[in-house]
Design a protein around this motif. Structure first.
Motif, mmCIF file in Angstrom:
data_model
loop_
_atom_site.group_PDB
_atom_site.id
_atom_site.type_symbol
_atom_site.label_atom_id
_atom_site.label_comp_id
_atom_site.label_asym_id
_atom_site.label_seq_id
_atom_site.Cartn_x
_atom_site.Cartn_y
_atom_site.Cartn_z
ATOM 1 N N ASN A 284 -53.555 -60.454 8.103
ATOM 2 C CA ASN A 284 -52.900 -60.071 9.355
ATOM 3 C C ASN A 284 -51.801 -61.043 9.747
ATOM 4 O OD1 ASN A 284 -54.423 -57.764 10.321
ATOM 5 N ND2 ASN A 284 -56.141 -59.160 10.563
ATOM 6 N N LEU A 285 -50.570 -60.527 9.908
ATOM 7 C CA LEU A 285 -49.548 -61.314 10.620
ATOM 8 C C LEU A 285 -49.772 -61.136 12.118
ATOM 9 C CD1 LEU A 285 -46.402 -60.478 8.469
ATOM 10 C CD2 LEU A 285 -47.784 -62.565 8.430
ATOM 11 N N TYR A 286 -50.373 -60.005 12.470
ATOM 12 C CA TYR A 286 -50.801 -59.750 13.845
ATOM 13 C C TYR A 286 -52.212 -59.198 13.739
ATOM 14 C CZ TYR A 286 -51.568 -57.269 18.183
ATOM 15 O OH TYR A 286 -52.127 -56.825 19.356
ATOM 16 N N GLN A 292 -51.753 -64.634 18.972
ATOM 17 C CA GLN A 292 -50.331 -64.906 18.801
ATOM 18 C C GLN A 292 -49.899 -64.513 17.388
ATOM 19 O OE1 GLN A 292 -49.429 -68.893 20.081
ATOM 20 N NE2 GLN A 292 -50.229 -68.525 22.124
ATOM 21 N N VAL A 293 -48.713 -63.930 17.306
ATOM 22 C CA VAL A 293 -48.195 -63.458 16.018
ATOM 23 C C VAL A 293 -48.008 -64.643 15.069
ATOM 24 C CG1 VAL A 293 -46.101 -62.558 14.951
ATOM 25 C CG2 VAL A 293 -47.123 -61.356 16.853
ATOM 26 N N ARG A 294 -48.367 -64.431 13.807
ATOM 27 C CA ARG A 294 -48.266 -65.493 12.803
ATOM 28 C C ARG A 294 -46.895 -65.470 12.136
ATOM 29 N NH1 ARG A 294 -54.421 -63.894 11.018
ATOM 30 N NH2 ARG A 294 -55.364 -64.696 12.936
ATOM 31 N N HIS A 386 -48.671 -52.601 10.565
ATOM 32 C CA HIS A 386 -48.718 -53.445 11.761
ATOM 33 C C HIS A 386 -48.161 -54.850 11.502
ATOM 34 C CE1 HIS A 386 -53.150 -54.514 10.843
ATOM 35 N NE2 HIS A 386 -52.665 -55.691 11.164
ATOM 36 N N ASN A 387 -48.116 -55.258 10.231
ATOM 37 C CA ASN A 387 -47.484 -56.552 9.915
ATOM 38 C C ASN A 387 -45.964 -56.507 10.059
ATOM 39 O OD1 ASN A 387 -49.820 -57.995 9.521
ATOM 40 N ND2 ASN A 387 -49.828 -57.761 7.293
ATOM 41 N N ALA A 390 -45.227 -56.905 13.521
ATOM 42 C CA ALA A 390 -45.461 -58.300 13.927
ATOM 43 C C ALA A 390 -44.229 -59.159 13.660
ATOM 44 C CB ALA A 390 -46.665 -58.859 13.185
ATOM 45 N N GLN A 393 -41.747 -58.303 16.252
ATOM 46 C CA GLN A 393 -42.154 -58.899 17.537
ATOM 47 C C GLN A 393 -41.852 -60.391 17.574
ATOM 48 O OE1 GLN A 393 -46.331 -58.369 18.598
ATOM 49 N NE2 GLN A 393 -46.215 -60.137 19.946
ATOM 50 N N ARG A 394 -42.078 -61.062 16.463
ATOM 51 C CA ARG A 394 -41.866 -62.520 16.440
ATOM 52 C C ARG A 394 -40.409 -62.877 16.711
ATOM 53 N NH1 ARG A 394 -44.789 -66.962 15.019
ATOM 54 N NH2 ARG A 394 -43.448 -68.769 14.628
#
Length: 627
Positions: A284-286, A292-294, A386-387, A390, A393-394
């Motif tokens: 998961n990146l998220y 918190q997003v990775r 979803h990654n 993410a 989003q980051r």
């Protein structure tokens, strides 16, 4: 099933068969590796809490011995079967693993005097069971050191069960470990706990129509969680340390899969421990429970560093899944893990630069053949979709630059207007029913979500939406996506659960967190509108740790600072750290505590009670699939 799911539809069965045809699911290599070095099986393992509740139950997954049913994506079924191979394994001379005793693995390295334990699982109960199992088959030796590879609870929560009573066990962790471990679980912990009931399917039965696996392992164990203070922190990549006669070379892999993370290499064994920097799944990146997003770029670069530092490894083992043997296989695996995160990062930014929005990128992006066909890069835990969001989003946040999404109507109001515009509930149901028959379940979910939010008492709308979620769950290759969809269906059918995941199991973890974290937590509990116009100052004196916090409430904001007590305080409260934690976790009542002998109080008790009345406790079972 008991949870009332529908059967797999013909569309779902057909899609799942197609997945089976696209992938080499019969390739026996992973199964051979997962069983290699087996010393003793633990397939029948059940671990119970002191009051007899099962915390860990491997026999619940015995149904996985059969072939994949139509209600499970066959690729996820394969991963679930691999994660079902449980027991004590010899990985190399002097190197052992306990797998299937928890979501994560516990590894044992033979030192001169005793065992070096790597990652003592999530709970005291599962860690104790794993250690006892190892000692039964390998002999009893003292625990000379414990290595906590990173700051996620499934890698340190059981530490109390593996420490020597005399305090002689060295505890090694990455720099920043304690702060990262505590903070993830406090400020946002209760909200995350509610969301994690969806992500890990904790309410679902273990069955071909329910929870089968988390992709990373079976599921998190729900028992007593603790933490230990590190006696040594790993700060630099390349640090060489001899621990109990065994040589280690460490890598500091901070801001990869966790904010604080390390990996290490054992030169004598030519073995690389990848911790959770690399896994037999896309990670998961998220994470769907909310975190918190990775940083995909940092993560990829750390894997690249590991490849250059430890690329001569002949053995790979990690904190989840099964090991790999052979240098060519290990190098190929590391390169593909590295390139998976890098590809998602770079291609998301490329598509964003062409004006694509997060949902469009998620729909468009596909891994290249070489990565897509590697089982370890498939989305059993994290997903490509979803990654990619993410990464967006980051860099760009929640706003996709389209002003229609700048200030949209809230869900319920929008829903009422959509339903009205489509001609009312009956008309929406007719459209949804037709789409369901066509197998367009994503559209059914989007459509009926409006109807359920506009008319939450419409039983037929909830029933059809639940059926659509069943099908989306059955098709999901990701364990968490499956659990999220099936939990949504369950809650549409019978409402939210009676109780949430209580913080009382994690009291030992909360004790280790700095008091300042709890002061920040209290500030987030303040009901701002109700506090408007209130002005208070309090001294909280913690008698056992010799710390005083001054709390100031004004402008509907609560500030706290460590220091000398304020002379003008409305009240001064003297209490122990332990009693304060009981108060915060709701195990001690405010009124009873304030007026008890265990507390010293100067000043206005009424003001103090008025202040506590302004704090809103978290709702552990807030609605998710209904308004």
């Amino acid at each position: 099933g008991r949870q009332g799911n529908s059967a797999a539809s013909e569309v779902t069965a057909r899609l799942n068969r197609a997945v089976g045809a696209q992938l080499p699911l019969e390739d026996p290599k992973d199964f051979e590796d997962a069983r290699r070095g087996l010393i003793a099986q633990a397939q029948s393992l059940v671990v119970r809490s002191p009051d007899g509740q099962p915390i860990w139950n491997m026999p619940a997954y015995d149904f996985l011995e059969a072939d994949a049913p139509a209600s499970v994506n066959p690729s996820l079924w394969r991963q679930a079967r691999l994660n079902n191979v449980a027991g004590l394994f010899k990985v190399a001379d002097g190197l052992y693993q306990l797998r299937g005793f928890d979501l994560s693995n516990m590894s044992l390295i033979a030192g001169k005097k005793g065992w070096i334990v790597v990652d003592p699982l999530t709970t005291k109960e599962t860690a104790a069971a794993a250690l006892a199992f190892a000692q039964k088959h390998l002999g009893v030796r003292p625990i000379s050191a414990v290595i906590l590879t990173h700051s996620h609870v499934d890698h340190f929560g059981g530490v109390a069960s593996v420490l020597e009573q005399d305090g002689s066990t060295e505890v090694i962790a990455p720099v920043g470990f304690t702060a990262a471990a505590a903070s993830e679980n406090i400020l946002a912990g209760l909200t995350m706990a509610r969301r994690s009931m969806f992500m890990y399917g904790s309410q679902l039965e273990r069955s071909p129509k329910g929870h089968i696996d988390s992709g990373l392992g079976k599921a998190p164990a729900l028992g007593s969680v603790g933490i230990a203070k590190p006696t040594r922190s790993i700060r630099e990549t390349g640090e060489q340390i001899t621990i109990d006669g065994v040589e280690f070379i460490f890598q500091n892999a901070e801001n990869s899969e966790a904010p604080a993370e390390l990996t290490f290499y054992l030169p004598e064994h030519r073995a690389f421990c990848g911790a959770e920097l690399v896994s037999r799944t896309m990670h998961n990146l998220y994470t769907l429970r909310g975190a918190q997003v990775r940083d995909a770029l940092s993560w990829s670069q750390h894997i690249d560093d590991a490849l250059h530092l430890f690329g001569g490894a002949e053995v790979y083992f990690a904190s989840h899944h099964w090991p790999l043997w052979g240098n060519a296989e290990i190098v190929d695996f590391l390169k593909k893990q590295r390139d998976g995160y890098r590809y998602i990062h770079d291609q998301t930014l490329r598509l964003a630069s062409q004006g694509y929005t997060p949902n469009e990128i998620a729909e468009e992006l596909e891994l290249p053949e070489s990565l897509k066909n590697s089982f370890s890069n498939r989305g059993y835990y994290g997903t490509l979709k979803h990654n990619a969001k993410a990464v967006y989003q980051r860099y760009f946040g929640w706003y996709d630059a389209n002003p229609a999404n700048l200030d949209p109507l809230p869900a319920t109001e929008a829903a009422e207007r959509y339903v009205s515009a489509m001609g009312g509930a009956e008309s929406v149901m007719a459209i949804a029913q037709e789409a369901y028959e066509e197998g367009e379940y994503r559209w059914v979910a989007q459509l009926l979500n409006h109807l359920v939010f506009a008319a939450p008492d419409d039983v037929s709308a909830k029933a059809l939406l639940a059926k659509a979620y069943d099908q989306l769950g059955y098709q999901a290759e990701s364990g968490p996506w499956r659990d999220v969809y099936l939990t949504a269906a369950l809650e549409l059918r019978r409402g939210p659960p009676a109780e949430g995941i209580s913080p009382t199991n994690a009291v030992d973890l909360l004790r280790a967190a700095p008091i300042s974290e709890f002061m920040q937590l209290i500030a987030t509990m303040l009901d701002g509108p109700r506090a408007d116009g209130e002005r208070f100052t309090f001294n909280f004196v913690f008698t056992d740790v010799d710390e005083t916090y001054v709390l100031d409430l004004e402008n509907s904001v609560l500030h706290s600072r460590l220091g000398a007590p304020a002379a003008n305080a409305n009240a001064t409260l003297r209490l122990t750290h332990e009693l304060f934690i009981q108060l915060i976790t709701g195990r001690a009542g405010v009124k009873d505590t304030v007026f008890s002998d265990a507390v010293g109080l100067d000043g206005s008790a009424i003001d103090l009670l008025r202040f506590f009345a302004l704090l809103e406790p978290a709702d552990e079972v807030f609605n998710i699939v209904t308004p």
